[in-house]
Design a protein around this motif. Structure first.
Motif, PDB file in Angstrom:
ATOM      1  N   GLN A   1       9.376   4.099   0.721  1.00  0.00           N
ATOM      2  CA  GLN A   1       9.831   2.604   1.570  1.00  0.00           C
ATOM      3  C   GLN A   1       8.923   2.699   3.081  1.00  0.00           C
ATOM      4  O   GLN A   1       9.119   1.531   3.439  1.00  0.00           O
ATOM      5  CB  GLN A   1      11.425   2.645   1.575  1.00  0.00           C
ATOM      6  CG  GLN A   1      11.960   4.020   2.217  1.00  0.00           C
ATOM      7  CD  GLN A   1      12.144   4.843   1.325  1.00  0.00           C
ATOM      8  OE1 GLN A   1      11.622   4.955   0.250  1.00  0.00           O
ATOM      9  NE2 GLN A   1      13.496   5.541   1.305  1.00  0.00           N
ATOM     10  N   TYR A   2       8.475   3.586   3.593  1.00  0.00           N
ATOM     11  CA  TYR A   2       7.784   3.221   4.653  1.00  0.00           C
ATOM     12  C   TYR A   2       6.428   2.315   4.558  1.00  0.00           C
ATOM     13  O   TYR A   2       5.864   1.970   5.451  1.00  0.00           O
ATOM     14  CB  TYR A   2       7.197   4.584   5.350  1.00  0.00           C
ATOM     15  CG  TYR A   2       6.730   4.504   6.611  1.00  0.00           C
ATOM     16  CD1 TYR A   2       7.707   4.496   7.777  1.00  0.00           C
ATOM     17  CD2 TYR A   2       5.488   4.585   7.013  1.00  0.00           C
ATOM     18  CE1 TYR A   2       6.998   4.222   9.095  1.00  0.00           C
ATOM     19  CE2 TYR A   2       4.894   4.534   8.422  1.00  0.00           C
ATOM     20  CZ  TYR A   2       5.805   4.445   9.447  1.00  0.00           C
ATOM     21  OH  TYR A   2       5.451   4.443  10.567  1.00  0.00           O
ATOM     22  N   ALA A   3       6.174   2.185   3.269  1.00  0.00           N
ATOM     23  CA  ALA A   3       4.933   1.442   2.890  1.00  0.00           C
ATOM     24  C   ALA A   3       4.854   0.002   3.491  1.00  0.00           C
ATOM     25  O   ALA A   3       3.984  -0.579   3.821  1.00  0.00           O
ATOM     26  CB  ALA A   3       4.745   1.294   1.426  1.00  0.00           C
ATOM     27  N   GLY A   4       6.069  -0.554   3.469  1.00  0.00           N
ATOM     28  CA  GLY A   4       6.111  -1.814   4.289  1.00  0.00           C
ATOM     29  C   GLY A   4       5.885  -1.888   5.581  1.00  0.00           C
ATOM     30  O   GLY A   4       5.249  -2.712   6.182  1.00  0.00           O
ATOM     31  N   TYR A   5       6.093  -0.703   6.439  1.00  0.00           N
ATOM     32  CA  TYR A   5       5.855  -0.706   7.857  1.00  0.00           C
ATOM     33  C   TYR A   5       4.437  -0.311   8.011  1.00  0.00           C
ATOM     34  O   TYR A   5       3.832  -0.731   9.060  1.00  0.00           O
ATOM     35  CB  TYR A   5       6.629   0.383   8.566  1.00  0.00           C
ATOM     36  CG  TYR A   5       8.042   0.408   8.541  1.00  0.00           C
ATOM     37  CD1 TYR A   5       8.757  -0.115   9.608  1.00  0.00           C
ATOM     38  CD2 TYR A   5       8.890   0.749   7.505  1.00  0.00           C
ATOM     39  CE1 TYR A   5      10.233  -0.221   9.696  1.00  0.00           C
ATOM     40  CE2 TYR A   5      10.397   0.671   7.275  1.00  0.00           C
ATOM     41  CZ  TYR A   5      10.788   0.105   8.544  1.00  0.00           C
ATOM     42  OH  TYR A   5      12.194  -0.001   8.352  1.00  0.00           O
ATOM     43  N   VAL A   6       3.470  -0.002   7.086  1.00  0.00           N
ATOM     44  CA  VAL A   6       1.901  -0.022   6.890  1.00  0.00           C
ATOM     45  C   VAL A   6       1.527  -1.273   7.094  1.00  0.00           C
ATOM     46  O   VAL A   6       0.285  -1.274   7.966  1.00  0.00           O
ATOM     47  CB  VAL A   6       1.729   0.939   5.725  1.00  0.00           C
ATOM     48  CG1 VAL A   6       0.024   0.689   5.644  1.00  0.00           C
ATOM     49  CG2 VAL A   6       2.226   2.058   5.725  1.00  0.00           C
TER      50      VAL A   6
END
Length: 798
Positions: free
Chosen positions: A315-320
């Protein structure tokens, strides 16, 4: 004493009804409020049936039973049967999710239906005695019944907070002893008592006081306190029950409110970090877990500012896509990784929206973050500064399919549209969910995001959406602006062995690369859906697809419901010829409850009719049909508000309480007012109800959505304001019909039973109506019912 007995029994019955919904939330996978309502009404109907039978054999018996001593016996019967039903509920191994595999569960369900209904039987019989003994005061009896019920529903909250679910339910059983004890005390101390020789109790009133004391002491000893021998426990298949099987795992704090029971648990074996890459080089951080109603685990991690494990989660992909975000809004329906992800991103401001007051307090205390204790949808709808990231973490229940009847307003087209309006120009919406086969959530949420973007007049919605997955989870990312460069995401996915599932245009990297399935199921299904959207044939895709993956709206907020009745055979074959796949919708409990309720209702209606036929009498057919349709109309109306108010009030049990209090309180006023009206008022009230409910189908949904812009207190006030114009006239047809359409106690008893049976079936049917056609469809059924009742009155020969 009859009016006080009706009031206090109704008070206790509704308090017990609300608390039963809370108990089912813990012991089962759903609050089952529709089943609780149907059980209560079935007990009330049984009281009418017994009255009919007794009156046929002993005419005028209701006058004898309206005396203080006989009514005291009915009050004690309610108290004892309520406590006994709690004991049975704590011991019977019922789990509705096992119905498809264990036929004995249907027998357990029937036993619960009958045993839990006994307490409501005593309440119903008492109310029926009031109607029969004082037919000229039907409006007053109706007022005492409805007003007591409304007050009892409101009293459930302080009892719950003070004594917990089981203790509060047991104490609610003691409330009817108040008028009995009061009468006894008045009789004992109001005048001198004659002495009589010999030891023992001298008068019936002393017996009542002694019995009241014994019952109260036994109730306190058996049901109150953490060490009470009789307590309701979560299903053994829920996450909390499974966690406590591990050694050194223990609950360190338990809090109960109408929002749910929250248990804080510590265990040396916790290793929760859903979506964590296998490339993370260290162990997960120290943690403890909060469980809501025994499931939906929310993990609290060590409050490290940088949360080193978070950048390794899917879910950290969005923060990338948003380096160094300014403002982040976190919405957690279980899980717990969203807060560490937001903190690890270096966000300047992190705000958490949490509707449960206990969880809101714990999150603020543990992380020191700003927490808004309100409905997440209300937070999204409120005016305020834009967010760079809105992170929704909603994994659903631990057992797939168990949440099919649950209303979830975070994953609808309306929710996505509200979130998009709160995003900044560079903002992204992140939604993380479990992975299912066949592809289900991924398709539904992708199309939900596309529909929301299309409503926002985005010309090419597909370029704003990307989806990645791991072996057991997926993340959907929706951007305010088209995504011109997927390089940061592809680098992130390849570095941590996450699979790119779908984007437009599709990235050149191969799909199904790391966590491999025999075929790229998700990519292929999303590709077909995207092509159909481009061709304008998306409806054909949804119609032909194996399961129901159409986007959900606020009118059908059931994101975990997937079953298609016309695709049952194909689904059965696809899931390896196992029946489990046929019941992913959770509707099996609705079907079984309806069939059992229909069977019992048929017995309740046929038995008095046969008895009357044997005595060469007849039941008034037209009047019976009238009361039947009055019951269905009232219940469809009540169930609509109970379901629709979940959106602004954020919790199904609170919605249940507010809907029940409002509709019963206002109908009580209408019933009291009906005492001054003539029979002509029936037609007018029925016309008003049919007109208002039909109009509500077109307007109420939007008005209820607009409530989200108000504060919590104002939303409650508006909820009661919306109930007022329908609740007042809804209280007129029944008591007025009892007074003017019927002549004998037997006729009134049969009408009472018909009304109760109609309400029993409607309470269950309304759930299936909402799931299949939408919550607002219940208003159309209510309008049709009231119109049918009007026809019965309009065509009555005089």
């Amino acid at each position: 004493m009859i009016f006080s007995a009706v009031f206090f029994l109704s008070f206790s019955a509704l308090s017990f009804e609300v608390l039963l919904a809370r108990l089912f939330s813990i012991s089962q996978w759903h609050h089952l409020s529709f089943m609780v309502i149907s059980i209560a009404l079935l007990g009330f109907a049984a009281g009418g049936v017994l009255f009919f039978v007794l009156d046929a054999r002993m005419p005028g018996w209701e006058k004898k039973w309206s005396t203080k001593t006989r009514l005291g016996g009915l009050l004690f019967g309610f108290c004892l049967s309520t406590c006994f039903s709690l004991f049975v509920l704590s011991r019977i191994p019922f789990d509705y999710f096992r119905l498809p595999f264990e036929p004995v569960q249907a027998l357990y369900l029937l036993c619960l239906y009958l045993i839990l209904g006994v307490a409501f039987f005593f309440a119903g019989l008492t109310v029926m005695i009031g109607y029969a003994a004082y037919p000229e005061k039907s409006g007053t009896v109706y007022f005492a019944n409805m007003a007591g019920s409304a007050c009892g529903a409101g009293a459930a909250f302080p009892l719950l907070v003070a004594f917990g679910e089981t203790g509060a339910a047991a104490l609610s059983a003691l409330i009817p002893l108040l008028p009995a004890a009061g009468v006894s005390l008045a009789a004992v101390f109001g005048k001198p008592q004659r002495e009589s020789p010999g030891p023992g109790v001298k008068t019936p009133f002393w017996r009542i006081l002694s019995a009241a004391g014994i019952v109260s002491i036994a109730t306190v000893g058996l049901f109150l306190g953490d060490s009470a021998p009789i307590r309701i426990h979560p299903s053994p298949y829920k996450a909390l029950s499974q966690t406590l099987q591990f050694p050194k795992s223990a609950v360190f704090e338990t809090r109960s409110t109408l929002h749910g029971r929250v248990d804080g648990v510590r265990s040396p074996f916790f290793r929760h970090a859903r979506g964590l890459s296998l490339k993370f080089p260290a162990a997960p951080p120290a943690q403890w877990v909060a469980f809501k109603d025994g499931d939906h685990p929310l993990t609290f991690y060590a409050p490290e500012p940088d949360a080193p494990f978070a950048p390794y989660t899917l879910q950290y992909a969005g923060y990338v896509l948003v380096p160094d975000p300014g403002r982040v809004l976190v919405i957690q329906a279980g899980g717990g990784t969203a807060v560490p992800c937001a903190r690890a991103s270096g966000a300047k401001s992190v705000t958490v929206a949490e509707s449960n007051p206990v969880l809101a307090e714990w999150i603020h205390r543990h992380y020191g973050l700003s927490v808004i204790n309100d409905s997440p949808r209300a937070v999204l709808s409120a005016p305020g500064p834009a967010f760079d990231v809105i992170h929704v973490e909603d994994w659903g229940p631990s057992l797939p399919g168990a949440g099919a009847l649950g209303q979830d307003y975070l994953l609808t087209v309306d929710a996505f549209a509200a979130a998009l309006k709160r995003l900044s120009e560079k903002g992204v919406l992140i939604v993380s969910r479990r992975l299912r086969l066949p592809p289900a959530d991924a398709l539904r949420l992708w199309s939900t995001a596309r529909e929301a973007l299309w409503q926002a007049e985005v010309s090419d919605p597909g370029r704003h959406i990307v989806l990645l997955r791991s072996w057991d989870a997926f993340v959907l990312i929706v951007s305010s602006q088209p995504l011109p460069d997927f390089a940061p995401l592809t680098d992130f996915a390849n570095r941590l062995n996450f699979d790119f599932v779908f984007s437009q245009p599709m990235v050149p990297d191969p799909v199904n690369r790391y966590s491999r399935f025999p075929e790229p199921y998700y990519h292929d299904a999303l590709g077909r859906l995207a092509d159909d959207y481009a061709k304008g044939t998306a409806k054909a895709f949804f119609r032909e697809y194996l399961i129901d993956v159409t986007p959900r709206t606020d009118d059908r907020p059931f994101p975990d419901r997937f079953l298609k009745l016309d695709k049952i055979k194909a689904l059965y074959r696809t899931t390896g010829s196992r029946f489990y796949g046929l019941f992913l919708s959770g509707e099996i409990i609705v079907v079984v409850v309806f069939l059992e309720a229909a069977l019992i209702s048929m017995v309740f209606l046929v038995l008095p009719a046969l008895l009357a036929h044997r005595r060469r009498k007849s039941v008034p057919f037209r009047q019976t049909i009238y009361f039947f349709f009055v019951g269905t109309g009232f219940m469809f109306l009540e169930m609509y508000f109970i379901q629709a108010f979940v959106l602004p009030l954020s919790d199904p049990v609170i919605s249940f309480v507010v809907g029940v209090i409002g509709i019963l309180l206002f109908s009580a006023v209408g019933g009291r007012f009906s005492q001054k009206l003539g029979s002509h008022a029936m037609k007018i009230s029925l016309w008003i109800l049919a007109l208002f409910t039909a109009a509500g189908f077109w307007f109420l949904d939007q008005w209820i959505q607009d409530m989200l812009r108000f504060s919590k207190g104002h939303r409650l006030a508006v909820a009661f304001a919306l109930l007022l114009p329908m609740g007042l006239p809804a209280g007129i047809p029944f008591p007025l019909g009892m007074r003017t359409l019927l002549e004998t106690p037997q006729e009134r008893a049969f009408a009472w039973a018909a009304n109760g049976c109609a309400s029993v079936l409607t309470a269950v049917a309304a759930v299936q109506v909402a799931v299949s056609f939408g919550i607002s469809a219940n208003l159309l059924f209510a309008a049709a019912s009231y119109l049918a009742a009007w026809i019965c009155v309009a065509t009555r020969t005089t």
